[in-house]
Design an enzyme around this catalytic site. Structure first.
Site, mmCIF file in Angstrom:
data_model
loop_
_atom_site.group_PDB
_atom_site.id
_atom_site.type_symbol
_atom_site.label_atom_id
_atom_site.label_comp_id
_atom_site.label_asym_id
_atom_site.label_seq_id
_atom_site.Cartn_x
_atom_site.Cartn_y
_atom_site.Cartn_z
ATOM 1 N N PHE A 121 34.653 42.247 69.909
ATOM 2 C CA PHE A 121 35.466 43.290 69.260
ATOM 3 C C PHE A 121 34.517 44.316 68.664
ATOM 4 O O PHE A 121 33.699 43.967 67.803
ATOM 5 C CB PHE A 121 36.284 42.579 68.173
ATOM 6 N N GLY A 129 32.101 50.935 57.948
ATOM 7 C CA GLY A 129 32.303 49.492 57.801
ATOM 8 C C GLY A 129 33.706 49.237 57.266
ATOM 9 O O GLY A 129 34.665 49.161 58.024
ATOM 10 N N SER A 130 33.822 49.195 55.917
ATOM 11 C CA SER A 130 35.141 49.003 55.305
ATOM 12 C C SER A 130 36.074 50.152 55.667
ATOM 13 O O SER A 130 37.259 49.950 55.915
ATOM 14 C CB SER A 130 35.008 48.917 53.780
ATOM 15 N N ARG A 242 42.580 37.505 60.835
ATOM 16 C CA ARG A 242 42.080 37.074 59.508
ATOM 17 C C ARG A 242 42.444 35.629 59.165
ATOM 18 O O ARG A 242 41.622 34.926 58.556
ATOM 19 C CB ARG A 242 42.534 38.071 58.432
ATOM 20 N N GLN A 336 25.042 21.583 45.190
ATOM 21 C CA GLN A 336 24.732 21.157 43.824
ATOM 22 C C GLN A 336 24.823 19.632 43.694
ATOM 23 O O GLN A 336 23.968 18.987 43.089
ATOM 24 C CB GLN A 336 25.710 21.839 42.849
ATOM 25 N N GLY A 339 21.978 17.786 44.912
ATOM 26 C CA GLY A 339 20.780 17.937 44.092
ATOM 27 C C GLY A 339 19.608 18.453 44.903
ATOM 28 O O GLY A 339 19.768 19.315 45.769
ATOM 29 N N GLU A 363 35.305 40.798 59.065
ATOM 30 C CA GLU A 363 36.749 41.049 59.274
ATOM 31 C C GLU A 363 37.420 41.575 58.003
ATOM 32 O O GLU A 363 38.561 41.232 57.690
ATOM 33 C CB GLU A 363 37.445 39.825 59.866
ATOM 34 N N GLY A 364 36.664 42.419 57.304
ATOM 35 C CA GLY A 364 37.127 43.024 56.061
ATOM 36 C C GLY A 364 36.581 42.256 54.873
ATOM 37 O O GLY A 364 36.871 41.065 54.708
HETATM 38 N N1 CAA Z 1 49.379 47.132 60.691
HETATM 39 C C1 CAA Z 1 49.845 48.251 61.320
HETATM 40 N N2 CAA Z 1 49.497 49.489 60.934
HETATM 41 C C2 CAA Z 1 48.661 49.607 59.888
HETATM 42 C C3 CAA Z 1 48.163 48.504 59.181
HETATM 43 C C4 CAA Z 1 48.552 47.216 59.629
HETATM 44 N N3 CAA Z 1 48.113 46.103 59.033
HETATM 45 N N4 CAA Z 1 47.354 48.928 58.186
HETATM 46 C C5 CAA Z 1 47.357 50.252 58.245
HETATM 47 N N5 CAA Z 1 48.142 50.676 59.269
HETATM 48 C C6 CAA Z 1 48.455 52.044 59.668
HETATM 49 C C7 CAA Z 1 49.137 52.776 58.514
HETATM 50 O O1 CAA Z 1 50.526 52.582 58.542
HETATM 51 C C8 CAA Z 1 48.757 54.214 58.787
HETATM 52 O O2 CAA Z 1 49.597 54.695 59.823
HETATM 53 P P1 CAA Z 1 50.091 56.260 59.850
HETATM 54 O O3 CAA Z 1 48.846 57.055 60.042
HETATM 55 O O4 CAA Z 1 51.015 56.304 61.009
HETATM 56 O O5 CAA Z 1 50.729 56.479 58.503
HETATM 57 C C9 CAA Z 1 47.356 54.096 59.384
HETATM 58 O O6 CAA Z 1 47.243 52.761 59.902
HETATM 59 C C10 CAA Z 1 46.270 54.311 58.337
HETATM 60 O O7 CAA Z 1 46.477 53.370 57.305
HETATM 61 P P2 CAA Z 1 45.732 53.457 55.895
HETATM 62 O O8 CAA Z 1 45.922 54.849 55.345
HETATM 63 O O9 CAA Z 1 46.159 52.303 55.069
HETATM 64 O O10 CAA Z 1 44.224 53.299 56.352
HETATM 65 P P3 CAA Z 1 42.897 53.369 55.506
HETATM 66 O O11 CAA Z 1 41.980 54.299 56.181
HETATM 67 O O12 CAA Z 1 43.208 53.586 54.050
HETATM 68 O O13 CAA Z 1 42.260 51.905 55.725
HETATM 69 C C11 CAA Z 1 41.908 49.547 55.438
HETATM 70 C C12 CAA Z 1 42.893 50.737 55.481
HETATM 71 C C13 CAA Z 1 42.825 48.366 55.182
HETATM 72 C C14 CAA Z 1 40.888 49.648 54.343
HETATM 73 C C15 CAA Z 1 41.208 49.390 56.804
HETATM 74 O O14 CAA Z 1 40.311 50.450 57.030
HETATM 75 C C16 CAA Z 1 40.471 48.073 56.928
HETATM 76 O O15 CAA Z 1 41.071 47.032 57.202
HETATM 77 N N6 CAA Z 1 39.133 48.100 56.728
HETATM 78 C C17 CAA Z 1 38.309 46.925 56.981
HETATM 79 C C18 CAA Z 1 37.859 46.931 58.410
HETATM 80 C C19 CAA Z 1 37.410 45.585 58.876
HETATM 81 O O16 CAA Z 1 38.034 44.574 58.617
HETATM 82 N N7 CAA Z 1 36.308 45.580 59.602
HETATM 83 C C20 CAA Z 1 35.762 44.389 60.174
HETATM 84 C C21 CAA Z 1 35.698 44.506 61.678
HETATM 85 S S1 CAA Z 1 35.414 43.077 62.633
HETATM 86 C C22 CAA Z 1 33.996 42.362 62.136
HETATM 87 O O17 CAA Z 1 33.884 42.053 61.015
HETATM 88 C C23 CAA Z 1 32.903 42.059 63.082
HETATM 89 C C24 CAA Z 1 33.112 40.905 63.955
HETATM 90 O O18 CAA Z 1 32.765 40.994 65.119
HETATM 91 C C25 CAA Z 1 33.650 39.646 63.440
#
Ligand code: CAA
Length: 409
Positions: A121, A129-130, A242, A336, A339, A363-364
Site C-alpha cells: 500500500f 505522513g499524517s 486498522r 520489566q 528483569g 496506519e495513522g
Molecule cells: N471514510 C470515507 N470517507 C472519508 C473518511 C472515511 N473514514 N475520512 C474522511 N473521508 C472523506 C471526508 O468525508 C471528506 O470527503 P469530502 O471531500 O467529500 O467532504 C474527505 O475524505 C476529506 O476528509 P477530511 O477533511 O476529514 O480529511 P483530512 O485531510 O482532515 O484528513 C485524516 C483526515 C483522518 C487525518 C487522514 O488524513 C488520515 O487518516 N491520516 C493518517 C494517514 C495514515 O493512516 N497513514 C498511514 C498509511 S499506511 C502505513 O502506515 C504504511 C504501511 O505500509 C503499513
C-alpha cells in the site's frame, strides 16, 4: 475466551499451528537478518491463510475482517514482524476490494488469495505522513496511460511485493477530487524500489521507499475506473485495516504476557515465585485485563466492518489506538518482569517491545486516531441535544457571554 464464530475458531486453530510450527522457531533469525521469511509465507499459503479476508467469489475464504484479525493475533503472538508481513496484504488489497472494478477484482484478488502475489500500500510520503491528503506524487493522464512521478515512503512489504496500490494526485487543481489510486506492478519501467529502512522492530518485513520516474501505467489500472475517489478509498481502506493493526498489537501483548506469566511462575526470589509477590501479581493482572479488553474491542470492530455498519471509522480508530497503547504498555511491563534477562537479546521478550512500538505509529499515529475519534464525537453530539437542559443555562445556547445590561443611573 471471547465468543468467536465457528469460522474464527477454525482460522484461529489453523493460524496457531502455523505460528507455533513455522513462525516462533524462526522469529529471532529473521529479526537479526532483517530478511523476509519466504518459507513462512509458503507455510501460510499452504494453510490457506493468504485469502482469509477475501470473498469466496474472488478465490478467498470469505472470512472477512473478523477472521483476518484472529489470524493476525495468532501470528503476532509468535512474531509481530510476521504478523504485519501477513496483514499488509489485506491493507494493500482493500483498495481493490472496496473500490476496484469487477474486472480488477477478478484479475488480482485470486492471485493474492492464493499467495501467488504479495501486495503493498503506497500512501505516505516524506512530506505527507499524517496529512495524507497533502501528497505530491503525480499521476498525469497521457492518452491511454497515467504517467507517475514522485516518491512514496515507509511502504511495508515494499521490497517483496508484486503489486502496489499507489495513491497519487491526478487533479492538482481540485480541492475534493485530487487523488486517485493506481495499481502498479513490480518491474513496470520507471518504477524502482528505493531505500530499504533499517528498523527498530518488525525487522523481517521490508519497509521501502518507492520511486516513480515517468512510470507509465495503463489507465485500465486506475482503481474503480474513475479518477478523484482515491482519498475516500484510502480512508475506507484504513477503516478496514486498522482493526488488523490492533489485532497485531493484541497478539504482541498476549504473547509477551504469556512469556511473562511463565517467567514469573518459575523465577523464585525471596523464597517463592515472583508471581506470588503482590507487586508482580498485580502487574500481571493489569496486563491480562487490558489484553482482554483490547481483544474484545478488536473483535467488535471486525464484526462492525464485516456487517458494513455505519460509522465504523470511530470504532476502527478506537481499537487501533487502544490496543496499540496496550501493546506498548504490556510488552514494556513484560520486559520489566523479566528483569535483567528481559533487557538481553538472548531471549525473545525484548523483541516484543521493539515490535510493539511501530503499532502506535503506522496506519495513522495514535494522535491521528484520537483526532478521528474526537471529530466523530463532535458529530455524534447533535444526537445528544436532549441532554442540554442538564447543563448550566448560561452554557446551553453555546457561544458568547450573555449581554450584560448597563446599570441604571
Ligand atoms: N471514510 C470515507 N470517507 C472519508 C473518511 C472515511 N473514514 N475520512 C474522511 N473521508 C472523506 C471526508 O468525508 C471528506 O470527503 P469530502 O471531500 O467529500 O467532504 C474527505 O475524505 C476529506 O476528509 P477530511 O477533511 O476529514 O480529511 P483530512 O485531510 O482532515 O484528513 C485524516 C483526515 C483522518 C487525518 C487522514 O488524513 C488520515 O487518516 N491520516 C493518517 C494517514 C495514515 O493512516 N497513514 C498511514 C498509511 S499506511 C502505513 O502506515 C504504511 C504501511 O505500509 C503499513
Amino acid at each position: 475466551m471471547p465468543a468467536y464464530t465457528a469460522d474464527q475458531l477454525h482460522w484461529k486453530a489453523v493460524a496457531h499451528k502455523v505460528a507455533e510450527e513455522s513462525v516462533r522457531p524462526i522469529a529471532k533469525k529473521y529479526d537479526e537478518l532483517q530478511q523476509y521469511p519466504w518459507e513462512v509465507k509458503d507455510a501460510m499459503a499452504k494453510a490457506g491463510l493468504m485469502g482469509v479476508w477475501i470473498p469466496k467469489e474472488y478465490g478467498g475464504a470469505g472470512g472477512g475482517v473478523g477472521s483476518l484479525c484472529v489470524v493476525i493475533e495468532e501470528l503476532s503472538r509468535a512474531c509481530g514482524g510476521v504478523g504485519v508481513a501477513y496483514a499488509v496484504n489485506a491493507l494493500g488489497s482493500f483498495p481493490i476490494l472496496l473500490g476496484g472494478t469487477e474486472e480488477q477484482k477478478k484479475k488480482w484478488l485470486p492471485e493474492i488469495a492464493a499467495g501467488r502475489k504479495l501486495i503493498a500500500f503506497g500512501l505516505s510520503e516524506k512530506f505527507a505522513g499524517s496529512d495524507a491528503g497533502s501528497m505530491r506524487t503525480q499521476g498525469k493522464l497521457d492518452g491511454e496511460h497515467y504517467v507517475i512521478n514522485g516518491e512514496k515512503k515507509w511502504c511495508t512489504n515494499g521490497g517483496c511485493a508484486d503489486l502496489f496500490s499507489v495513491f497519487c494526485v491526478t487533479d492538482p487543481e481540485s480541492k475534493t477530487r485530487r487523488i486517485s489510486a493506481l495499481l502498479v506492478e513490480k518491474g513496470t519501467p520507471g518504477f524502482t524500489i528505493g531505500k530499504a529502512e533499517d528498523k527498530m522492530g518488525i525487522r523481517c518485513v521490508p519497509v521501502n521507499e518507492l520511486v516513480f520516474k515517468d512510470c507509465r501505467v495503463s489507465a485500465k489500472n486506475l482503481l474503480g475506473g474513475k479518477p478523484g475517489v482515491g482519498f475516500k478509498h484510502a480512508m475506507q481502506t484504513l477503516d478496514h485495516a486498522r482493526p488488523g493493526v490492533a489485532a497485531q498489537a493484541v497478539g504482541l501483548a498476549a504473547g509477551a504476557l504469556e512469556l511473562a506469566q511463565v517467567y514469573a511462575q518459575k523465577r523464585h526470589q525471596f523464597g517463592g515465585p515472583i508471581s506470588s509477590h503482590q507487586a508482580v501479581g498485580f502487574m500481571l493482572a493489569d496486563m491480562a485485563m487490558k489484553v482482554e479488553a483490547a481483544r474484545l474491542l478488536v473483535l467488535e470492530a471486525g464484526r462492525l466492518v464485516d456487517a458494513a455498519a455505519p460509522n465504523v471509522t470511530k470504532t476502527a480508530a478506537m481499537c487501533k489506538c487502544y490496543a496499540t497503547d496496550v501493546a506498548m504498555e504490556v510488552t514494556t511491563n513484560a520486559v520489566q518482569i523479566f528483569g535483567g534477562y528481559g533487557f538481553m537479546k538472548d531471549y525473545p521478550i525484548e523483541k516484543y517491545m521493539r515490535d510493539a512500538k511501530i503499532t502506535q505509529i503506522y496506519e495513522g499515529t495514535n494522535q491521528v486516531q484520537r483526532m478521528v475519534i474526537a471529530r466523530n464525537l463532535v458529530k455524534e453530539t447533535t444526537e445528544l441535544d436532549f441532554l442540554a437542559k442538564w447543563i448550566p443555562t448560561e452554557v446551553q445556547k453555546g457561544g458568547l457571554d450573555p449581554v450584560v445590561e448597563p446599570a441604571k443611573a
